[in-house]
Design a protein around this motif. Structure first.
Motif, PDB file in Angstrom:
ATOM      1  N   ASP A  69      12.365  -9.467 -12.672  1.00 24.99           N
ATOM      2  CA  ASP A  69      12.053  -8.871 -13.969  1.00 24.99           C
ATOM      3  C   ASP A  69      10.838  -7.954 -13.857  1.00 24.99           C
ATOM      4  N   ALA A  70      10.599  -7.185 -14.907  1.00 24.53           N
ATOM      5  CA  ALA A  70       9.561  -6.160 -14.884  1.00 24.53           C
ATOM      6  C   ALA A  70       8.169  -6.744 -14.673  1.00 24.53           C
ATOM      7  N   ASP A  71       7.885  -7.891 -15.275  1.00 24.94           N
ATOM      8  CA  ASP A  71       6.551  -8.492 -15.147  1.00 24.94           C
ATOM      9  C   ASP A  71       6.268  -8.886 -13.704  1.00 24.94           C
ATOM     10  N   ASN A  72       7.238  -9.533 -13.047  1.00 20.89           N
ATOM     11  CA  ASN A  72       7.047  -9.948 -11.655  1.00 20.89           C
ATOM     12  C   ASN A  72       7.006  -8.745 -10.714  1.00 20.89           C
ATOM     13  N   LEU A  73       7.797  -7.732 -11.035  1.00 25.70           N
ATOM     14  CA  LEU A  73       7.787  -6.510 -10.233  1.00 25.70           C
ATOM     15  C   LEU A  73       6.418  -5.852 -10.286  1.00 25.70           C
ATOM     16  N   PHE A  74       5.878  -5.770 -11.471  1.00 28.76           N
ATOM     17  CA  PHE A  74       4.547  -5.176 -11.637  1.00 28.76           C
ATOM     18  C   PHE A  74       3.489  -6.016 -10.931  1.00 28.76           C
ATOM     19  N   LYS A  75       3.578  -7.320 -11.069  1.00 27.49           N
ATOM     20  CA  LYS A  75       2.600  -8.215 -10.441  1.00 27.49           C
ATOM     21  C   LYS A  75       2.614  -8.056  -8.926  1.00 27.49           C
ATOM     22  N   GLN A  76       3.801  -7.996  -8.339  1.00 33.85           N
ATOM     23  CA  GLN A  76       3.908  -7.838  -6.891  1.00 33.85           C
ATOM     24  C   GLN A  76       3.325  -6.494  -6.444  1.00 33.85           C
ATOM     25  N   SER A  77       3.565  -5.445  -7.231  1.00 37.69           N
ATOM     26  CA  SER A  77       3.078  -4.115  -6.858  1.00 37.69           C
ATOM     27  C   SER A  77       1.559  -4.039  -6.860  1.00 37.69           C
ATOM     28  N   ILE A  78       0.920  -4.892  -7.662  1.00 37.26           N
ATOM     29  CA  ILE A  78      -0.544  -4.915  -7.730  1.00 37.26           C
ATOM     30  C   ILE A  78      -1.141  -5.853  -6.685  1.00 37.26           C
ATOM     31  N   GLU A  79      -0.555  -7.034  -6.549  1.00 39.70           N
ATOM     32  CA  GLU A  79      -1.142  -8.059  -5.688  1.00 39.70           C
ATOM     33  C   GLU A  79      -0.762  -7.909  -4.222  1.00 39.70           C
ATOM     34  N   GLU A 104       1.090  -3.180  -0.351  1.00 38.39           N
ATOM     35  CA  GLU A 104       1.628  -2.621   0.897  1.00 38.39           C
ATOM     36  C   GLU A 104       3.031  -3.120   1.173  1.00 38.39           C
ATOM     37  N   ASN A 105       3.241  -4.433   1.050  1.00 35.22           N
ATOM     38  CA  ASN A 105       4.582  -4.965   1.269  1.00 35.22           C
ATOM     39  C   ASN A 105       5.551  -4.496   0.192  1.00 35.22           C
ATOM     40  N   PHE A 106       5.043  -4.375  -1.035  1.00 37.87           N
ATOM     41  CA  PHE A 106       5.893  -3.908  -2.130  1.00 37.87           C
ATOM     42  C   PHE A 106       6.421  -2.507  -1.831  1.00 37.87           C
ATOM     43  N   TRP A 107       5.530  -1.595  -1.447  1.00 46.04           N
ATOM     44  CA  TRP A 107       5.950  -0.216  -1.202  1.00 46.04           C
ATOM     45  C   TRP A 107       6.630  -0.045   0.152  1.00 46.04           C
ATOM     46  N   ARG A 129      12.257   1.280   2.122  1.00 50.63           N
ATOM     47  CA  ARG A 129      13.541   0.993   2.770  1.00 50.63           C
ATOM     48  C   ARG A 129      14.726   1.467   1.929  1.00 50.63           C
ATOM     49  N   GLU A 130      14.479   1.841   0.691  1.00 52.84           N
ATOM     50  CA  GLU A 130      15.551   2.283  -0.195  1.00 52.84           C
ATOM     51  C   GLU A 130      15.947   3.735   0.057  1.00 52.84           C
ATOM     52  N   ILE A 131      15.171   4.461   0.865  1.00 50.64           N
ATOM     53  CA  ILE A 131      15.532   5.839   1.199  1.00 50.64           C
ATOM     54  C   ILE A 131      15.757   5.941   2.711  1.00 50.64           C
ATOM     55  N   GLN A 132      16.406   7.010   3.116  1.00 48.78           N
ATOM     56  CA  GLN A 132      16.741   7.219   4.528  1.00 48.78           C
ATOM     57  C   GLN A 132      15.640   8.019   5.215  1.00 48.78           C
ATOM     58  N   ILE A 159       1.940   1.727   6.452  1.00 53.31           N
ATOM     59  CA  ILE A 159       2.346   1.911   5.055  1.00 53.31           C
ATOM     60  C   ILE A 159       1.225   2.573   4.255  1.00 53.31           C
ATOM     61  N   LEU A 160       0.040   2.030   4.310  1.00 54.91           N
ATOM     62  CA  LEU A 160      -1.099   2.602   3.596  1.00 54.91           C
ATOM     63  C   LEU A 160      -2.270   2.732   4.559  1.00 54.91           C
ATOM     64  N   SER A 161      -2.829   3.919   4.625  1.00 48.65           N
ATOM     65  CA  SER A 161      -3.962   4.164   5.522  1.00 48.65           C
ATOM     66  C   SER A 161      -4.874   5.200   4.892  1.00 48.65           C
ATOM     67  N   ASN A 162      -5.978   5.486   5.548  1.00 46.79           N
ATOM     68  CA  ASN A 162      -6.902   6.510   5.070  1.00 46.79           C
ATOM     69  C   ASN A 162      -6.800   7.750   5.939  1.00 46.79           C
ATOM     70  N   GLY A 163      -6.792   8.901   5.300  1.00 44.75           N
ATOM     71  CA  GLY A 163      -6.729  10.158   6.018  1.00 44.75           C
ATOM     72  C   GLY A 163      -8.078  10.581   6.540  1.00 44.75           C
TER      73      GLY A 163
END
Length: 287
Positions: A2-12, A15-18, A23-26, A34-38
């Motif tokens: 559900d939306a609440d759990n999706l949002f919670k995972q994206s915040i907490e 990196e794993n969320f994104w 993986r949803e695109i080719q 996944i996340l780094s500093n330039g």
């Protein structure tokens, strides 16, 4: 989920969320970082990944067996036209126009300004640029020459892609006089000015020397394949309106944008595969 759990995972666990969303695109090369500093200590996504946005929009669907499916519906009440393009038809024009850009000397990392109305060729130009790694900037069609000059001087395009005119209700807006004035005022010369002739009226009096006909360029060019670009490679530039000062260019990278767009279409807009999405906003606003 559900939306609440999706949002919670994206915040907490962002990196794993994104990573999962990626993986949803080719990808041509799936990112390990996944996340780094330039180099300027600015966060960047999927820095070692490689992909191509035009491939994701067109070629991927053809490879999946949907080449004959409708990809684009152009429905214009102002010109009383309704035209559909399949993925196969869109790929043919896009890949040949991209080949035309290559023949003019454009390559990955160059920029192009697209100053066009709401017609399919505008979309084809955007995707043709993405196909070869050329960074495009779409300028709202009909903007005054000074607005066009600011963007030309800032991003220094190797090509300006335009049309003979736009139409607002019953009023025809000639683009070429505006383009000619902008070229005259710009600090740097634009090597290639490509014009799609809408043939709404006899507009020969508006033409000026050095123009490249869009349709002729497409017809004589060989199609080219998608080039692999880094996730951090800019897909397009979008400028602020300039209301509070000189317009500022914002670069949207390819990998993060593609991943977030795929996520947004499903979870924000609620669009599922096979459904039709209607976009009423002008290409120039990129919303």
């Amino acid at each position: 989920m559900d939306a609440d759990n999706l949002f919670k995972q994206s915040i907490e666990d962002k990196e794993n969320f994104w990573k999962e969303q990626a993986r949803e695109i080719q990808w041509f090369k799936f990112p390990e970082q996944i996340l780094s500093n330039g180099k300027n200590d600015y966060p960047q996504w999927y820095c070692d990944g490689k992909l191509n946005m035009c491939y994701l929009c067109i070629d991927k669907h053809i490879e999946d067996g949907f080449g004959n499916q409708t990809a684009i519906i152009y429905d214009s009440p102002v010109t009383d036209q309704k035209i559909t393009y399949t993925f196969d038809e869109a790929k043919e024009e896009i890949s040949k126009f991209a080949g035309g850009l290559v023949s003019l000397g454009l390559k990955k990392g160059d920029t192009a300004v697209i100053y066009m109305p709401m017609i399919p060729q505008t979309l084809f130009a955007m995707l043709a640029c993405a196909r070869i790694g050329v960074i495009h900037n779409v300028v709202f069609g009909g903007f005054a020459p000074n607005e066009l000059v600011v963007r030309i001087d800032d991003c220094k395009p190797k090509a300006l892609i335009t049309a003979t005119a736009g139409v607002e209700i019953a009023r025809r807006i000639p683009y070429l006089p505006l383009v000619e004035k902008a070229i005259e005022l710009a600090q740097d010369k634009v090597d290639n000015i490509i014009v799609y002739n809408r043939k709404l009226v006899d507009n020969q009096h508006e033409m000026f020397d050095g123009l490249i006909d869009y349709e002729e360029l497409v017809q004589k060019s060989e199609p080219v394949d998608c080039v692999s670009v880094e996730s951090t490679h800019p897909l397009y530039l979008l400028y602020t309106s300039g209301t509070t000062g000189k317009p500022k260019g914002i670069a949207r990278d390819t990998g993060g944008y593609a991943t977030a767009l795929k996520f947004s279409m499903k979870y924000i807009y609620g669009v599922e595969p096979g459904e039709t999405y209607w976009a009423a906003s002008d290409f120039g606003w990129a919303v």
